[in-house]
Design a protein around this motif. Structure first.
Motif, PDB file in Angstrom:
ATOM      1  N   GLU A   1       0.823  -1.214   0.000  1.00  0.00           N
ATOM      2  CA  GLU A   1       0.000   0.000   0.000  1.00  0.00           C
ATOM      3  C   GLU A   1       0.855   1.263   0.000  1.00  0.00           C
ATOM      4  OE1 GLU A   1      -2.968   2.469   3.045  1.00  0.00           O
ATOM      5  OE2 GLU A   1      -2.377   0.393   3.505  1.00  0.00           O
ATOM      6  N   HIS A   2       1.845   1.308   0.873  1.00  0.00           N
ATOM      7  CA  HIS A   2       2.617   2.540   1.015  1.00  0.00           C
ATOM      8  C   HIS A   2       3.708   2.683  -0.033  1.00  0.00           C
ATOM      9  CE1 HIS A   2       0.515   3.912   4.539  1.00  0.00           C
ATOM     10  NE2 HIS A   2       0.660   2.725   5.102  1.00  0.00           N
ATOM     11  N   LEU A   3       4.230   1.575  -0.534  1.00  0.00           N
ATOM     12  CA  LEU A   3       5.188   1.680  -1.626  1.00  0.00           C
ATOM     13  C   LEU A   3       4.497   2.150  -2.904  1.00  0.00           C
ATOM     14  CD1 LEU A   3       7.569  -1.400  -1.219  1.00  0.00           C
ATOM     15  CD2 LEU A   3       7.923   0.976  -0.520  1.00  0.00           C
ATOM     16  N   ALA A   4       3.223   1.822  -3.047  1.00  0.00           N
ATOM     17  CA  ALA A   4       2.467   2.266  -4.223  1.00  0.00           C
ATOM     18  C   ALA A   4       2.336   3.781  -4.265  1.00  0.00           C
ATOM     19  CB  ALA A   4       1.082   1.619  -4.230  1.00  0.00           C
ATOM     20  N   SER A   5       2.316   4.410  -3.091  1.00  0.00           N
ATOM     21  CA  SER A   5       2.252   5.881  -3.032  1.00  0.00           C
ATOM     22  C   SER A   5       3.621   6.499  -2.784  1.00  0.00           C
ATOM     23  CB  SER A   5       1.271   6.327  -1.937  1.00  0.00           C
ATOM     24  OG  SER A   5       1.696   5.859  -0.663  1.00  0.00           O
ATOM     25  N   GLU A   6       4.670   5.679  -2.903  1.00  0.00           N
ATOM     26  CA  GLU A   6       6.058   6.122  -2.734  1.00  0.00           C
ATOM     27  C   GLU A   6       6.259   6.862  -1.411  1.00  0.00           C
ATOM     28  OE1 GLU A   6       6.669   8.250  -6.470  1.00  0.00           O
ATOM     29  OE2 GLU A   6       7.310   6.387  -7.431  1.00  0.00           O
ATOM     30  N   ALA A   7       5.690   6.261  -0.347  1.00  0.00           N
ATOM     31  CA  ALA A   7       5.719   6.893   0.970  1.00  0.00           C
ATOM     32  C   ALA A   7       6.939   6.509   1.800  1.00  0.00           C
ATOM     33  CB  ALA A   7       4.447   6.533   1.746  1.00  0.00           C
ATOM     34  N   ASP A   8       7.832   5.711   1.263  1.00  0.00           N
ATOM     35  CA  ASP A   8       9.051   5.317   1.993  1.00  0.00           C
ATOM     36  C   ASP A   8      10.125   6.393   1.834  1.00  0.00           C
ATOM     37  OD1 ASP A   8       9.290   4.728  -0.724  1.00  0.00           O
ATOM     38  OD2 ASP A   8      10.725   3.110  -0.378  1.00  0.00           O
ATOM     39  N   ILE A   9       9.798   7.611   2.151  1.00  0.00           N
ATOM     40  CA  ILE A   9      10.636   8.762   1.796  1.00  0.00           C
ATOM     41  C   ILE A   9      11.981   8.736   2.506  1.00  0.00           C
ATOM     42  CG2 ILE A   9      10.743  11.288   1.784  1.00  0.00           C
ATOM     43  CD1 ILE A   9       7.703  11.317   1.500  1.00  0.00           C
ATOM     44  N   ALA A  10      12.013   8.313   3.756  1.00  0.00           N
ATOM     45  CA  ALA A  10      13.293   8.248   4.471  1.00  0.00           C
ATOM     46  C   ALA A  10      14.232   7.240   3.812  1.00  0.00           C
ATOM     47  CB  ALA A  10      13.062   7.888   5.936  1.00  0.00           C
ATOM     48  N   LEU A  11      13.690   6.110   3.373  1.00  0.00           N
ATOM     49  CA  LEU A  11      14.519   5.113   2.694  1.00  0.00           C
ATOM     50  C   LEU A  11      15.011   5.632   1.354  1.00  0.00           C
ATOM     51  CD1 LEU A  11      12.682   1.734   3.417  1.00  0.00           C
ATOM     52  CD2 LEU A  11      14.512   2.857   4.698  1.00  0.00           C
ATOM     53  N   GLN A  12      14.178   6.386   0.651  1.00  0.00           N
ATOM     54  CA  GLN A  12      14.605   6.997  -0.605  1.00  0.00           C
ATOM     55  C   GLN A  12      15.785   7.936  -0.368  1.00  0.00           C
ATOM     56  OE1 GLN A  12      11.239   8.973  -2.486  1.00  0.00           O
ATOM     57  NE2 GLN A  12       9.856   7.346  -1.851  1.00  0.00           N
ATOM     58  N   ALA A  13      15.669   8.743   0.697  1.00  0.00           N
ATOM     59  CA  ALA A  13      16.693   9.755   0.971  1.00  0.00           C
ATOM     60  C   ALA A  13      18.032   9.126   1.317  1.00  0.00           C
ATOM     61  CB  ALA A  13      16.231  10.675   2.101  1.00  0.00           C
ATOM     62  N   VAL A  14      18.028   8.129   2.187  1.00  0.00           N
ATOM     63  CA  VAL A  14      19.300   7.524   2.576  1.00  0.00           C
ATOM     64  C   VAL A  14      19.902   6.746   1.405  1.00  0.00           C
ATOM     65  CG1 VAL A  14      18.441   5.319   3.521  1.00  0.00           C
ATOM     66  CG2 VAL A  14      20.493   6.398   4.491  1.00  0.00           C
TER      67      VAL A  14
END
Length: 355
Positions: free
Chosen positions: A135-148
């Motif tokens: 659900e949350h990966l579909a909305s690209e909500a893993d923003i902290a993981l993207q940043a690191v």
């Protein structure tokens, strides 16, 4: 009962609009040309209106008192769970994510979340089951993981009113947040949740400055929905922010906050006497600002986002005519969610430009 005897909201709003001349309407500075004074005076008044000035003064000498309670290693990064004091008896829980590759100090990304009950856990990828993850990966909500993953030191916090920063009454009943109850109490003392949340972001920056692994000369703030709200107001009120990327928030107050049902945490009493949302965004200029909104977002309608962006772009063109690319609108193909495609290239370019 007929419609004719119900409250005439449209006329009421027209009366309010007609009765107010916004003190910091950017067009006044556009005519006069004194942008430095406009920003300085506007920032001071906005800080006071949100309660931020008083909150900062009351906690100016409060020690951070950091507590590291957990350290874990993951592929590509190390994660520390930390608490710091933000007001007497009140702590901010957050994760600090540090890349394990590359040489520090690493530029910092702050990732305030929106109306997600689990707050920082979602941005940090702590999912309870595959369905939640999907659900949350579909909305690209893993923003902290993207940043690191992009090579940034990342602070992923619980925003005041959510998860570990929610009240026991709401948390124990599985409510999304404590926004309404905290906001009502804040109002009674001349404060707002927006002011309190901006103060919390400032305390996190203060802590980051104590870590040799982090370059606090380069600070990006990004989040979506309520996290976009915190991102915009923090960058407007705290000049230590280098790059601002509000997602699923930027619009006009008239076309969104006052036109579509929203959580009470979005409201600042008297804000329309000072400025519209695009005026507030002008306080960020000439620092890089990327606005990210979905074309089908029902609560921040894209036509009003485009209207607000045109005004903010005019401010940037006046303040930084040689750098119009520092203010950009990216329209995602979807609704109320985060769109990462343009975010990290913009942040990388902005950090390089500041070198």
């Amino acid at each position: 009962m007929t419609d004719s005897i119900l409250f005439a909201t449209d006329k009421y709003m027209a009366n309010l609009d007609d009765s107010v001349v916004r003190t910091f309407d950017y067009k006044q500075a556009l005519d006069g040309g004194d942008w430095t004074q406009w920003q300085r005076s506007f920032r001071k008044q906005l800080s006071s209106l949100t309660g931020l000035t008083e909150i900062r003064e009351q906690n100016l000498h409060l020690p951070l008192s950091p507590r590291v309670v957990e350290v874990q290693s993951f592929p590509g990064y190390r994660r520390e769970k930390i608490y710091i004091a933000t007001e007497p008896g009140i702590e901010i829980p957050f994760y600090l994510l540090l890349p394990t590759e590359g040489e520090g100090p690493f530029p910092l990304v702050l990732t305030p979340h929106g109306h997600l009950r689990k707050g920082k856990e979602i941005y940090a990828g702590n999912y309870i089951n595959p369905e939640e993850r999907e659900e949350h990966l579909a909305s690209e909500a893993d923003i902290a993981l993207q940043a690191v993953a992009e090579g940034y030191a990342t602070i992923c916090m619980d925003v005041r009113g959510f998860w570990e920063m929610s009240r026991v009454e709401e948390f124990s009943n599985n409510w999304v947040c404590s926004c309404n109850e905290l906001q009502k109490r804040a109002f009674m003392y001349g404060r707002t949740l927006i002011g309190e949340r901006v103060h919390d972001m400032g305390r996190l920056i203060d802590y980051a400055a104590t870590r040799t692994e982090i370059d606090t000369e380069k600070i990006t703030i990004t989040g979506f929905s309520g996290g976009g709200t915190v991102s915009l107001f923090t960058a407007a009120l705290d000049e230590r922010i280098s790059v601002c990327v509000p997602g699923a928030y930027f619009c006009t107050f008239a076309g969104s906050i006052m036109n579509v049902p929203h959580c009470l945490c979005n409201f600042i009493p008297g804000i329309m006497k000072l400025g519209e949302m695009y005026d507030i965004a002008g306080l960020i200029a000439p620092r890089p600002l990327l606005i990210v909104n979905g074309v089908d977002d029902p609560i921040f309608p894209i036509e009003h986002t485009r209207e607000a962006f045109a005004h903010t772009r005019a401010i940037y063109e006046a303040i930084a005519p040689s750098h119009p690319d520092r203010c950009e609108l990216y329209e995602g193909n979807g609704g109320h969610r985060y769109f990462k495609e343009r975010v990290w290239p913009f942040v990388r370019q902005s950090n390089r430009t500041e070198e």
